[in-house]
Design a protein around this motif. Structure first.
Motif, PDB file in Angstrom:
ATOM      1  N   ALA A   1      88.832  64.835  26.657  1.00 46.68           N
ATOM      2  CA  ALA A   1      87.283  64.617  26.850  1.00 46.68           C
ATOM      3  C   ALA A   1      87.117  64.213  28.454  1.00 46.68           C
ATOM      4  CB  ALA A   1      86.703  63.869  25.756  1.00 46.68           C
ATOM      5  N   VAL A   2      87.793  63.177  28.885  1.00 47.90           N
ATOM      6  CA  VAL A   2      87.707  62.709  30.103  1.00 47.90           C
ATOM      7  C   VAL A   2      87.855  64.006  31.259  1.00 47.90           C
ATOM      8  CG1 VAL A   2      88.585  61.175  31.835  1.00 47.90           C
ATOM      9  CG2 VAL A   2      88.170  60.391  29.251  1.00 47.90           C
TER      10      VAL A   2
ATOM     11  N   CYS B   1      85.152  58.364  19.207  1.00 49.10           N
ATOM     12  CA  CYS B   1      85.992  59.047  18.467  1.00 49.10           C
ATOM     13  C   CYS B   1      85.361  59.489  16.971  1.00 49.10           C
ATOM     14  CB  CYS B   1      87.082  57.786  17.918  1.00 49.10           C
ATOM     15  SG  CYS B   1      87.969  57.282  19.260  1.00 49.10           S
TER      16      CYS B   1
ATOM     17  N   SER C   1      92.225  63.394  21.951  1.00 45.06           N
ATOM     18  CA  SER C   1      90.779  63.891  22.132  1.00 45.06           C
ATOM     19  C   SER C   1      90.255  63.113  23.304  1.00 45.06           C
ATOM     20  CB  SER C   1      90.033  63.964  20.718  1.00 45.06           C
ATOM     21  OG  SER C   1      89.635  62.777  20.333  1.00 45.06           O
ATOM     22  N   VAL C   2      90.387  61.946  23.553  1.00 47.10           N
ATOM     23  CA  VAL C   2      89.787  61.116  24.449  1.00 47.10           C
ATOM     24  C   VAL C   2      90.264  61.584  25.831  1.00 47.10           C
ATOM     25  CG1 VAL C   2      89.713  58.973  25.350  1.00 47.10           C
ATOM     26  CG2 VAL C   2      89.148  59.182  23.236  1.00 47.10           C
TER      27      VAL C   2
ATOM     28  N   THR D   1      88.992  46.337  20.064  1.00 48.68           N
ATOM     29  CA  THR D   1      88.590  47.586  20.655  1.00 48.68           C
ATOM     30  C   THR D   1      87.900  48.596  19.478  1.00 48.68           C
ATOM     31  OG1 THR D   1      90.415  47.311  21.815  1.00 48.68           O
ATOM     32  CG2 THR D   1      89.424  49.675  22.024  1.00 48.68           C
ATOM     33  N   ARG D   2      88.465  48.594  18.332  1.00 45.20           N
ATOM     34  CA  ARG D   2      87.784  49.492  17.462  1.00 45.20           C
ATOM     35  C   ARG D   2      86.355  48.978  16.847  1.00 45.20           C
ATOM     36  NH1 ARG D   2      89.113  53.695  16.057  1.00 45.20           N
ATOM     37  NH2 ARG D   2      91.090  53.959  17.335  1.00 45.20           N
TER      38      ARG D   2
ATOM     39  N   LEU E   1      75.722  66.241  34.699  1.00 41.54           N
ATOM     40  CA  LEU E   1      75.880  66.932  33.545  1.00 41.54           C
ATOM     41  C   LEU E   1      74.688  66.921  32.565  1.00 41.54           C
ATOM     42  CD1 LEU E   1      79.365  65.328  32.475  1.00 41.54           C
ATOM     43  CD2 LEU E   1      78.816  67.507  33.673  1.00 41.54           C
TER      44      LEU E   1
ATOM     45  N   ARG F   1      84.287  47.712  18.897  1.00 41.90           N
ATOM     46  CA  ARG F   1      83.070  48.323  19.671  1.00 41.90           C
ATOM     47  C   ARG F   1      82.149  49.541  19.173  1.00 41.90           C
ATOM     48  NH1 ARG F   1      86.800  48.250  24.525  1.00 41.90           N
ATOM     49  NH2 ARG F   1      86.965  45.966  24.722  1.00 41.90           N
TER      50      ARG F   1
ATOM     51  N   LYS G   1      85.275  66.492  31.062  1.00 37.01           N
ATOM     52  CA  LYS G   1      84.126  65.866  31.945  1.00 37.01           C
ATOM     53  C   LYS G   1      84.249  65.757  33.120  1.00 37.01           C
ATOM     54  CE  LYS G   1      83.707  61.706  32.992  1.00 37.01           C
ATOM     55  NZ  LYS G   1      84.280  61.041  34.020  1.00 37.01           N
TER      56      LYS G   1
ATOM     57  N   PHE H   1      80.407  64.185  25.481  1.00 37.72           N
ATOM     58  CA  PHE H   1      81.364  63.244  25.902  1.00 37.72           C
ATOM     59  C   PHE H   1      81.486  62.096  25.377  1.00 37.72           C
ATOM     60  CE2 PHE H   1      82.489  60.130  29.421  1.00 37.72           C
ATOM     61  CZ  PHE H   1      83.850  60.562  29.487  1.00 37.72           C
TER      62      PHE H   1
ATOM     63  N   ARG I   1      82.833  62.008  21.658  1.00 39.60           N
ATOM     64  CA  ARG I   1      84.234  62.140  21.684  1.00 39.60           C
ATOM     65  C   ARG I   1      84.898  60.694  21.997  1.00 39.60           C
ATOM     66  NH1 ARG I   1      83.290  67.241  24.004  1.00 39.60           N
ATOM     67  NH2 ARG I   1      83.311  68.690  22.071  1.00 39.60           N
ATOM     68  N   LEU I   2      84.410  59.995  22.975  1.00 46.05           N
ATOM     69  CA  LEU I   2      84.733  58.726  23.278  1.00 46.05           C
ATOM     70  C   LEU I   2      84.793  57.731  22.236  1.00 46.05           C
ATOM     71  CD1 LEU I   2      85.812  59.483  25.878  1.00 46.05           C
ATOM     72  CD2 LEU I   2      84.570  57.705  27.071  1.00 46.05           C
TER      73      LEU I   2
ATOM     74  N   MET J   1      82.322  53.678  29.370  1.00 40.78           N
ATOM     75  CA  MET J   1      83.708  53.895  28.598  1.00 40.78           C
ATOM     76  C   MET J   1      83.924  52.656  27.834  1.00 40.78           C
ATOM     77  SD  MET J   1      85.817  56.199  31.265  1.00 40.78           S
ATOM     78  CE  MET J   1      85.351  57.738  31.863  1.00 40.78           C
TER      79      MET J   1
ATOM     80  N   LEU K   1      92.050  56.540  28.587  1.00 47.99           N
ATOM     81  CA  LEU K   1      91.125  56.587  29.538  1.00 47.99           C
ATOM     82  C   LEU K   1      91.901  57.048  30.901  1.00 47.99           C
ATOM     83  CD1 LEU K   1      88.358  54.323  28.616  1.00 47.99           C
ATOM     84  CD2 LEU K   1      88.086  56.831  28.216  1.00 47.99           C
TER      85      LEU K   1
ATOM     86  N   PHE L   1      92.621  60.688  18.030  1.00 43.60           N
ATOM     87  CA  PHE L   1      91.630  60.318  18.880  1.00 43.60           C
ATOM     88  C   PHE L   1      92.097  60.054  20.308  1.00 43.60           C
ATOM     89  CE2 PHE L   1      89.593  59.109  15.001  1.00 43.60           C
ATOM     90  CZ  PHE L   1      88.738  60.422  14.840  1.00 43.60           C
TER      91      PHE L   1
ATOM     92  N   PRO M   1      85.119  52.500  21.786  1.00 43.56           N
ATOM     93  CA  PRO M   1      86.218  52.073  21.150  1.00 43.56           C
ATOM     94  C   PRO M   1      87.460  53.014  21.743  1.00 43.56           C
ATOM     95  CG  PRO M   1      85.090  53.468  19.445  1.00 43.56           C
ATOM     96  CD  PRO M   1      84.359  53.162  20.674  1.00 43.56           C
ATOM     97  N   ALA M   2      87.356  53.778  22.477  1.00 41.52           N
ATOM     98  CA  ALA M   2      88.355  54.554  23.265  1.00 41.52           C
ATOM     99  C   ALA M   2      89.436  53.598  23.670  1.00 41.52           C
ATOM    100  CB  ALA M   2      87.858  55.552  24.287  1.00 41.52           C
ATOM    101  N   ASP M   3      90.829  54.152  23.637  1.00 43.68           N
ATOM    102  CA  ASP M   3      91.812  53.357  24.129  1.00 43.68           C
ATOM    103  C   ASP M   3      91.902  53.357  25.859  1.00 43.68           C
ATOM    104  OD1 ASP M   3      94.463  52.532  24.949  1.00 43.68           O
ATOM    105  OD2 ASP M   3      95.261  52.981  23.053  1.00 43.68           O
ATOM    106  N   PRO M   4      91.875  51.922  26.325  1.00 42.11           N
ATOM    107  CA  PRO M   4      91.966  52.259  27.822  1.00 42.11           C
ATOM    108  C   PRO M   4      93.173  53.006  28.205  1.00 42.11           C
ATOM    109  CG  PRO M   4      91.688  50.042  26.861  1.00 42.11           C
ATOM    110  CD  PRO M   4      91.907  51.001  25.831  1.00 42.11           C
TER     111      PRO M   4
END
Lengths: 227, 239, 247
Positions: A10-11, B103, A6-7, B70-71, B89, B73, A14, B97, B100-101, A88, A98, A3, A92-95
């Protein structure tokens, strides 16, 4: 880990979509870079051309730095206007993923601007760009990584202050002094067709700067995302 | 072990003003809570702290008894005042988008976006940019974004703001039957915390009501035992 | 044991005392010690030490070098307190980082003023893009950015977080700036002290004078930072009370 990438992607996707649709950053960056290149030629007089690699390199990188700042603050302006960082932060995306996403999309903007900048340099100042394309690309790559790493971090930060766009260069430029010095010196060597012996140390310095500040920025970006 | 989202002794200040003082609050799994309070009573701040957007100056937010990682969230969904979408958009691009964020695996992303657009009746707007949507549609789009990852705990900050009668009625029916008939894949009950100015509506939509005044909880009661007058009195208490 | 080793040891003793004493009147002792060492330093600077080659202009070196040392020390402390803040989120660390930055800024300005004053009679120019002086200039600019960033932010929590990030990144940058500037241009006769031979090249009396100045400046710096921190804490308390009364 899957992920993570993929994050990042995605950024980037976008950001490029937004840029294609609104055309708010790249065009301004290009015009601005060309403008600075032209202004310098007025400032130095019409006799300037050929055989003055130090001046050409200096002009080039000052133009690139200013233009990059415009690109970064625009890219972060988009996030500010739509509260993108808050959105964002809710995921749960890792900072640091990002961070890399924003950094790479800013890198792409700057790189495109630089390609046009190099062409302009070749035309306006008769610089030997074509002959030394490989070396110049290497220098530009190494320097732009550093600029976009530190720039992403501080553009995200100043975008959230009261006077944002004005503050960014004040914060950023002192930190980018090593990049400017090394990029100019290495570009001079590249334009003169000197080999790795003259360029090597500066490229290594840029590499070291890139590694240190990618790591430091990726780690601290998390603290910028918080509200 | 009970699943809940909980604020323990949470205080937060802005500048020198305390927006929240020592607030204790718990949102149990499957429960529906209305949070009431005058403007500036700290409702939005509490929601933003629970969602992880803001860090409290004192106290902490726990999810099932642990600090929110974080998980975790992904277990919380927030609908704020702001749609939190990119205006240039399209709705689909925005939803994909954020999917995907969050996950979500690539193969479910498209399906998820379409399902929630369907649920909220905005399927035919999927390919329109957000800045061409009306306020009501935007609100629904934002709700779709908040539901996308099927969180357990929803935090809805004035979801009815800016909606016309018809849209509000639509949203009300969605909230009344929030975790009903296959809306969420695992079929487990969802809980929500909702802030609202319209007291009767808030009481009718919730099981429990919490009233905030000047950053402190002044009333906590089951909604069925609470009258509009009691809430108004509690609201007035703080001045 | 020479006199300057003695002073060296004494400075460690004093610093250790400051670290371990948590009493209220530590500031008074600090001020006293600062004034005493400063007096001695001034005495030493005037009566003992100058090199024949540079003449009287060289004396400013006893202000210039300690100021440079303090400005690096201050920035290092900003870094330490910034890291601490981001880990523990204790507002006190933010106030300390801010105080160090502000006081450090004063000393860094002093470096940039005394540098040219020293350079002019010795090298005949006010400014040279010498590695140390240029690094000090960049350091000063980073300090300015740090203080500006703070002054344009209102939410203390966010301000603390952002300035901590700048404090950390800025500090990491300083050695790289120094290295790049050094490679960029090494023009003039290198500074007399702290070259490869360290202090060895200076005549003995100058050691005493320089060490005394270093110690005095360090004590004065610590004193300033402590007072500045206390002032900021008071200021915060005042603002809190004011906000409370306004409701």
């Amino acid at each position: 880990m899957k992920f993570f990438f993929s994050v990042i992607w995605a950024v980037i996707e976008k950001d490029l979509r937004v840029e294609l649709r609104t055309r708010e950053s790249l065009l301004v960056m290009l015009v601005f870079a060309l403008l600075v290149l032209t202004l310098f030629s007025f400032a130095f007089g019409p006799g300037l051309g050929g055989g003055e690699a130090p001046i050409q390199a200096g002009i080039l990188w000052v133009a690139f730095l200013f233009s990059s700042v415009i690109g970064m603050s625009r890219s972060m302006g988009i996030e500010r206007e739509s509260n993108g960082f808050s959105a964002m932060r809710l995921t749960p995306a890792d900072p640091s993923a990002l961070f890399f996403g924003k950094m790479i999309s800013i890198f792409i903007l700057i790189a495109v601007m630089e390609v046009v900048g190099f062409m302009a340099l070749a035309v306006f100042y008769r610089a030997k760009v074509w002959e030394n394309l490989g070396a110049l690309a290497l220098v530009a790559f190494a320097a732009t990584i550093g600029i976009s790493a530190v720039g992403t971090l501080f553009a995200a930060m100043t975008a959230r202050t009261r006077i944002r766009d004005v503050l960014l260069p004040v914060v950023l430029f002192p930190l980018l002094v090593p990049v400017l010095i090394a990029a100019v010196k290495a570009t001079v060597a590249a334009l003169d067709g000197a080999g790795w012996a003259d360029m090597g140390d500066w490229i290594k310095m840029l590499g070291a700067y890139d590694l240190i500040f990618i790591a430091a920025s990726a780690v601290t970006f998390e603290y910028i995302l918080e509200e | 072990m009970l699943a809940n989202l909980e604020a323990v002794g949470v205080s937060r200040r802005f500048g020198w003003r305390w927006a929240l003082r020592e607030v204790n609050f718990s949102l149990e799994r499957g429960s529906r809570v209305a949070l009431l309070g005058a403007n500036g009573s700290g409702k939005t701040t509490l929601l933003r702290i629970l969602s992880g957007l803001l860090r409290p100056n004192k106290g902490e937010v726990l999810i099932s008894g642990n600090p929110v990682s974080t998980r975790d969230r992904a277990r919380i969904g927030l609908l704020g005042h702001d749609p939190l979408m990119y205006p240039s958009l399209t709705l689909r691009e925005n939803l994909e988008f954020f999917a995907r964020l969050f996950c979500l695996p690539e193969e479910v992303v498209a399906g998820r976006c379409e399902r929630f657009a369907e649920v909220l009746g905005i399927s035919e707007r999927l390919n329109e940019p957000i800045n061409t949507l009306s306020q009501g549609l935007r609100q629904r789009a934002a709700l779709a974004r908040a539901m996308l990852h099927e969180p357990e705990f929803f935090l809805l900050d004035e979801p009815f703001a800016g909606l016309d009668q018809v849209a509000a009625a639509g949203l009300e029916s969605i909230l009344r039957d929030f975790s009903g008939e296959g809306r969420f894949e695992d079929g487990a009950p969802r809980s929500f915390l909702l802030t609202e100015h319209d007291i009767p509506r808030a009481l009718s939509l919730s099981d429990n009501v919490v009233v905030l005044s000047k950053g402190e909880v002044v009333l906590r009661a089951p909604s069925c035992e609470t009258s509009v007058e009691m809430v108004s009195a509690a609201l007035g208490e703080g001045g | 044991m020479g006199l300057y080793e003695l002073i060296f040891l004494a400075s460690f003793f004093v610093i250790a005392m400051i670290v371990w004493t948590r009493e209220e009147n530590v500031n008074r002792w600090l001020a006293l010690a600062g004034v005493a060492t400063l007096t001695f330093a001034v005495y030493a600077d005037i009566f003992i030490a100058t090199t024949a080659r540079q003449g009287v202009a060289q004396r400013i070196f006893y202000v210039h070098v300690p100021s440079a040392w303090i400005s690096f020390l201050a920035f290092f402390l900003v870094f330490i307190f910034s890291v601490r803040y981001l880990i523990w989120r204790n507002a006190a660390d933010d106030i300390r980082a801010y105080s160090c930055a502000e006081v450090g800024m004063v000393f860094c300005t002093l470096v940039l003023i005394t540098g040219p004053i020293w350079a002019h009679p010795v090298w005949g120019v006010w400014w040279t893009w010498d590695a140390r002086l240029t690094t000090s200039l960049i350091l000063w600019l980073i300090y300015v950015a740090y203080l500006m960033l703070r002054s344009y932010m209102t939410d203390q929590e966010q301000r603390a977080r952002f300035s901590a990030v700048l404090g950390i990144i800025g500090f990491i940058d300083v050695p790289i700036v120094h290295m790049s500037v050094k490679w960029w241009r090494t023009l003039h006769p290198g500074p007399v002290i702290m070259r490869s031979g360290g202090m060895g090249e200076l005549p003995a009396p100058m050691h005493i004078a320089l060490w005394a100045s270093l110690l005095a400046f360090t004590l004065v710096f610590i004193y300033f930072v402590r007072r500045r921190t206390a002032l900021e804490v008071l200021h915060e308390r005042l603002e809190a009370v004011r906000a409370e009364r306004e409701g």
